[in-house]
Motif scaffolding. Sequence first.
Motif, PDB file in Angstrom:
ATOM      1  N   THR A 194      28.083  74.467 102.915  1.00 28.48           N
ATOM      2  CA  THR A 194      27.969  75.605 103.827  1.00 28.48           C
ATOM      3  C   THR A 194      27.911  76.929 103.084  1.00 28.48           C
ATOM      4  OG1 THR A 194      29.149  74.364 105.539  1.00 28.48           O
ATOM      5  CG2 THR A 194      29.011  76.751 105.811  1.00 28.48           C
ATOM      6  N   LYS A 211      24.490  77.441 101.851  1.00 28.46           N
ATOM      7  CA  LYS A 211      23.625  77.736 102.996  1.00 28.46           C
ATOM      8  C   LYS A 211      23.777  79.201 103.410  1.00 28.46           C
ATOM      9  CE  LYS A 211      23.282  76.511 107.935  1.00 28.46           C
ATOM     10  NZ  LYS A 211      24.003  77.650 108.507  1.00 28.46           N
ATOM     11  N   GLY A 218      25.125  71.835 112.094  1.00 20.83           N
ATOM     12  CA  GLY A 218      24.974  72.921 111.127  1.00 20.83           C
ATOM     13  C   GLY A 218      24.419  74.188 111.742  1.00 20.83           C
ATOM     14  N   ASP A 237      28.180  77.825 111.328  1.00 21.58           N
ATOM     15  CA  ASP A 237      28.945  77.647 110.095  1.00 21.58           C
ATOM     16  C   ASP A 237      30.430  77.543 110.405  1.00 21.58           C
ATOM     17  OD1 ASP A 237      26.617  77.911 108.457  1.00 21.58           O
ATOM     18  OD2 ASP A 237      26.708  80.080 108.788  1.00 21.58           O
ATOM     19  N   LEU A 265      34.659  73.600 111.514  1.00 20.71           N
ATOM     20  CA  LEU A 265      33.593  73.690 110.534  1.00 20.71           C
ATOM     21  C   LEU A 265      33.059  72.290 110.269  1.00 20.71           C
ATOM     22  CD1 LEU A 265      35.223  73.509 107.175  1.00 20.71           C
ATOM     23  CD2 LEU A 265      36.508  74.791 108.862  1.00 20.71           C
ATOM     24  N   LYS A 266      31.957  72.223 109.580  1.00 23.41           N
ATOM     25  CA  LYS A 266      31.314  70.928 109.366  1.00 23.41           C
ATOM     26  C   LYS A 266      32.235  69.994 108.582  1.00 23.41           C
ATOM     27  CE  LYS A 266      26.578  69.319 108.796  1.00 23.41           C
ATOM     28  NZ  LYS A 266      25.213  69.682 108.373  1.00 23.41           N
ATOM     29  N   ASP A 281      33.482  69.446 104.130  1.00 22.78           N
ATOM     30  CA  ASP A 281      33.007  70.561 103.310  1.00 22.78           C
ATOM     31  C   ASP A 281      34.247  71.266 102.755  1.00 22.78           C
ATOM     32  OD1 ASP A 281      31.861  72.789 102.138  1.00 22.78           O
ATOM     33  OD2 ASP A 281      30.341  73.021 103.695  1.00 22.78           O
ATOM     34  N   PHE A 292      34.157  75.161 101.499  1.00 27.81           N
ATOM     35  CA  PHE A 292      34.127  76.170 102.550  1.00 27.81           C
ATOM     36  C   PHE A 292      35.460  76.203 103.297  1.00 27.81           C
ATOM     37  CE2 PHE A 292      32.512  77.374 106.976  1.00 27.81           C
ATOM     38  CZ  PHE A 292      32.511  78.732 106.694  1.00 27.81           C
TER      39      PHE A 292
END
Length: 302
Positions: free
Chosen positions: A32, A35, A105, A108, A238-239, A242, A245
């Motif tokens: 993330t 990204k 996604g 974020d 959040l994803k 990860d 992040f």
Amino acid sequence: MLSITMKLHRLFFVTVCVCSLAAAVFGQPGGTLQKIKDAGVIVIGTRESSIPFSYYDENNQVVGYSQDLANLAVAAVKQKLNLPDLRVKLVPVTSQTRIPLVQSGSLDLESGSTTNNVEREQQVSFSNTFFIVSTRLLVKKDSGIKDFPDLKGKNVVVTAGTTSERLIRQLNDKDQMGMQIIAAKDHGESFLILQSGRAAAFMLDDALLAGERAKARNPNDWVIVGTPQSKEAYGMMLKKDDAEFKAVVDSALADAEKNGTAETLYKKWFQSPIPPKGLNLGLPLSDDMKELFQNPNDKPLQ
């Protein structure tokens, strides 16, 4: 001798390993963070009517306790990526759309009023907890409803996709209470249904119920009642998986909770006049919240 194909496979494997090692050694962002860096923008999911966590004020700006904490997370990301001009894009979500948007996604980070529980942790990751609530009922002061058994045979409204919806349906089935359960699209619509008389009670997290009550023409006409059916921890979504992040977001929240910033924000949103009507929710800081501020963590409570 190795074939050319095998040599190429080995070369590719070594290259990947070297690049991964270099990223770890030199602290290059991935996932993330990469990204966000590439796009020059961080996308945050917000709520339209989750007072006082994340909602639109009279100027159509997103404000609230969660939003202020999200701004701290954004500041930490800016510092991590050395991007002081990082743009922030706010995207409104509902209880039903928030998880899919994080998984895909498209977001974020989601910062509203989302409960971290074991079931949801299979789908997304959660930041450190930033609030602890209990699920209760909002009713008319003269309704005669004091607790959940009083709901037998009555209409009850919940916001679709919330843990309250799951809990009230389980209670209805287990105790054969004969309730008619209405699922509204968001908290604002749920309260409108309650105010219209189409439902006798609105089940939700107590802090959110206090926020909805503050919007009423006569807030004193409404009371929060009932034995808490659950204790829940709010976190930012959040994803999944990860870690880099998540570490940035977790650190920002933990710092705020330990250095007194989070308590100052609590007083701003729960113990002071807030927009749009300048009403004070008057919610004292609970023992659970005091403990959280001393010991930040990301553990679900159910």
